[in-house]
Design a protein around this motif. Structure first.
Motif, PDB file in Angstrom:
ATOM      1  N   ASP A 153      67.489  20.897  35.752  1.00 35.05           N
ATOM      2  CA  ASP A 153      68.466  20.098  36.255  1.00 35.05           C
ATOM      3  C   ASP A 153      69.578  20.216  35.291  1.00 35.05           C
ATOM      4  N   LEU A 154      69.548  20.204  34.172  1.00 34.41           N
ATOM      5  CA  LEU A 154      70.511  20.270  33.123  1.00 34.41           C
ATOM      6  C   LEU A 154      70.975  22.058  32.894  1.00 34.41           C
ATOM      7  N   GLN A 155      70.106  22.902  33.464  1.00 36.13           N
ATOM      8  CA  GLN A 155      70.409  24.217  33.360  1.00 36.13           C
ATOM      9  C   GLN A 155      70.769  24.738  32.051  1.00 36.13           C
ATOM     10  N   ILE A 189      59.963  17.918  30.509  1.00 35.41           N
ATOM     11  CA  ILE A 189      60.710  18.723  30.067  1.00 35.41           C
ATOM     12  C   ILE A 189      61.193  19.906  30.850  1.00 35.41           C
ATOM     13  N   PRO A 190      59.984  20.449  32.051  1.00 37.89           N
ATOM     14  CA  PRO A 190      60.535  21.369  32.739  1.00 37.89           C
ATOM     15  C   PRO A 190      61.741  20.997  33.744  1.00 37.89           C
ATOM     16  N   LEU A 227      57.676  12.552  41.568  1.00 40.74           N
ATOM     17  CA  LEU A 227      58.076  12.236  43.125  1.00 40.74           C
ATOM     18  C   LEU A 227      59.618  12.239  43.003  1.00 40.74           C
ATOM     19  N   TRP A 228      60.254  11.595  42.122  1.00 43.46           N
ATOM     20  CA  TRP A 228      61.745  11.517  42.188  1.00 43.46           C
ATOM     21  C   TRP A 228      62.638  12.088  41.140  1.00 43.46           C
ATOM     22  N   GLY A 229      62.021  12.913  40.264  1.00 44.02           N
ATOM     23  CA  GLY A 229      63.043  13.546  39.319  1.00 44.02           C
ATOM     24  C   GLY A 229      62.727  12.880  38.094  1.00 44.02           C
ATOM     25  N   TRP A 230      63.145  13.494  36.948  1.00 42.72           N
ATOM     26  CA  TRP A 230      63.025  12.768  35.742  1.00 42.72           C
ATOM     27  C   TRP A 230      63.847  11.656  35.350  1.00 42.72           C
ATOM     28  N   ALA A 269      65.502  22.213  25.718  1.00 43.82           N
ATOM     29  CA  ALA A 269      64.971  20.856  26.304  1.00 43.82           C
ATOM     30  C   ALA A 269      64.038  20.395  25.489  1.00 43.82           C
ATOM     31  N   GLY A 270      63.391  21.074  24.895  1.00 44.45           N
ATOM     32  CA  GLY A 270      62.304  20.709  23.755  1.00 44.45           C
ATOM     33  C   GLY A 270      63.020  19.950  22.623  1.00 44.45           C
TER      34      GLY A 270
END
Length: 387
Positions: free
Chosen positions: A32-34, A26-27, A153-156, A40-41
């Motif tokens: 990333d999606l601002q 979630i963080p 490591l590489w993002g969600w 996001a929750g």
């Protein structure tokens, strides 16, 4: 146990990972999606609601389909929305994909339970259920921590791609291993099967299943802050500690699956009483690391042993609803998965601290015991009055 049931368990593992992995992503997704953390929750809430609504809806919608076709349709749809989710830069699009993914997940699990029940003898429903729900527990042990590591490591988005990769072998295996319906298969009557919901035993098992699974996910959702703020563990140990709970869950499902077919009542009564004592002890002794380690494992084992047994009992009680019985069981499981975290959030929001979800879990198990005792007493009085 037929090999095809283990293949269905693999797909359930991928879907369970997708359902629960967002807690660690979630963080990064919010940044990333601002969007805000609370917005996001909603991705988690949308999935839970989609599972509850989707199980009966998708089961009814696909009731006339060949079951292999239904499994493949739901699984391929599930994979497709994860591809879209991994590629999109729009929060709104991602939210829609989570809802559609939940509908596909719910439909798949409902049909998978129905298919699994048809592939085993009538007295092995508990073991078959344990294989499918074992996919959920393995998701807790491996999938959720693995998703968090990929996210770091590489993002969600990497975690979303991993779900697609894990699901792909299941598509091929279902095409090759799942038996096709016989040419003489009669079309199920959805209205007649839905009437099974009025049966008292089925309603009781659904209520108890929702309460016990609600207790499980109430505490599991908030284990991370409890372990760091109350038990005093360093945050770097969280994957191991959460994995310990998941390992207990896997063993509980495996052992419970065998007992669920032979001694379900004894398992439910003894298991629920010990589970209640365990949640109370956990709440009282959460500041002691050694006690916490022991209870992480035992509560995981007991929670899923009792919970999976109740789900199998739903399937036994819905014997005259072989097509929609799986959707009833899926609803019970996911009502708990939505109810528990919401109750935990409410108690924490009231300023009661991170022990509050443990007390809430104890309360839900206590209510389940009281409901079960009341139903048993009523049935006993009914038998006596007829004697």
């Amino acid at each position: 146990m037929p090999f095809a049931i283990y293949i269905l368990g693999l797909a359930v593992f991928a879907q369970g990972t997708s359902e629960f992995m967002l807690s660690g992503l979630i963080p990064g997704m919010a940044n990333d999606l601002q969007v805000s953390m609370s917005a996001a929750g909603l991705l988690t809430s949308a999935f839970a609601v989609g599972m509850i609504v989707g199980a009966p809806l998708m089961a009814v919608a696909s009731i006339r389909w060949q079951r292999r076709r239904a499994l493949l349709t739901f699984l391929i749809t599930f994979m497709a929305v994860h591809v879209i989710g991994a590629l999109t830069g729009s929060f709104e699009v991602l939210l829609v994909t989570r809802i559609i993914g939940a509908l596909a997940n719910a439909g798949f699990l409902a049909v998978a339970l129905s298919v699994a029940m048809s592939m085993v003898p009538a007295d092995m429903k508990g073991r078959a259920t344990s294989v499918l729900l074992g996919g959920v527990t393995i998701a807790c042990v491996v999938g959720v921590p693995g998703g968090a590591i990929l996210g770091d490591l590489w993002g969600w988005r990497a975690a979303f791609w991993a779900i697609v990769v894990i699901s792909a072998p299941a598509v091929v295996a279902i095409m090759r291993s799942t038996p096709s319906d016989p040419p003489t298969r009669s079309i199920p009557n959805a209205r007649a099967e839905c009437a099974a919901l009025r049966r008292p035993k089925l309603v009781l098992m659904l209520i108890l299943g929702a309460l016990i699974n609600g207790a499980t996910f109430c505490s599991f959702t908030y284990l991370a802050p409890l372990l760091t703020d109350i038990s005093g563990f360093d945050s770097q140990w969280l994957p191991v500690l959460l994995g310990l709970f998941g390992l207990g869950s896997f063993i509980g499902v495996a052992v419970g699956g065998r007992l669920a077919d032979t001694r379900p009542l004894a398992l439910l009564i003894v298991g629920a009483v010990v589970l209640l004592v365990g949640w109370i002890l956990f709440a009282l002794a959460a500041s002691h690391p050694a006690v916490t380690l022991a209870l992480l494992f035992t509560q995981g084992a007991l929670s899923f042993a009792v919970g999976s047994t109740l789900i199998s009992q739903v399937l036994y009680a819905a014997d005259d609803a072989p097509t929609l019985g799986g959707s009833f069981a899926t609803v019970a499981f996911n009502v708990g998965a939505a109810l528990g975290p919401a109750l935990g959030a409410a108690t924490i929001g009231m300023g009661l601290g991170y022990r509050a979800p443990l007390w809430s879990s104890a309360a839900l198990v206590a209510i389940a015991l009281m409901v079960g005792a009341a139903a048993w007493s009523r049935r006993y009085r009914h038998v006596i009055s007829r004697a």
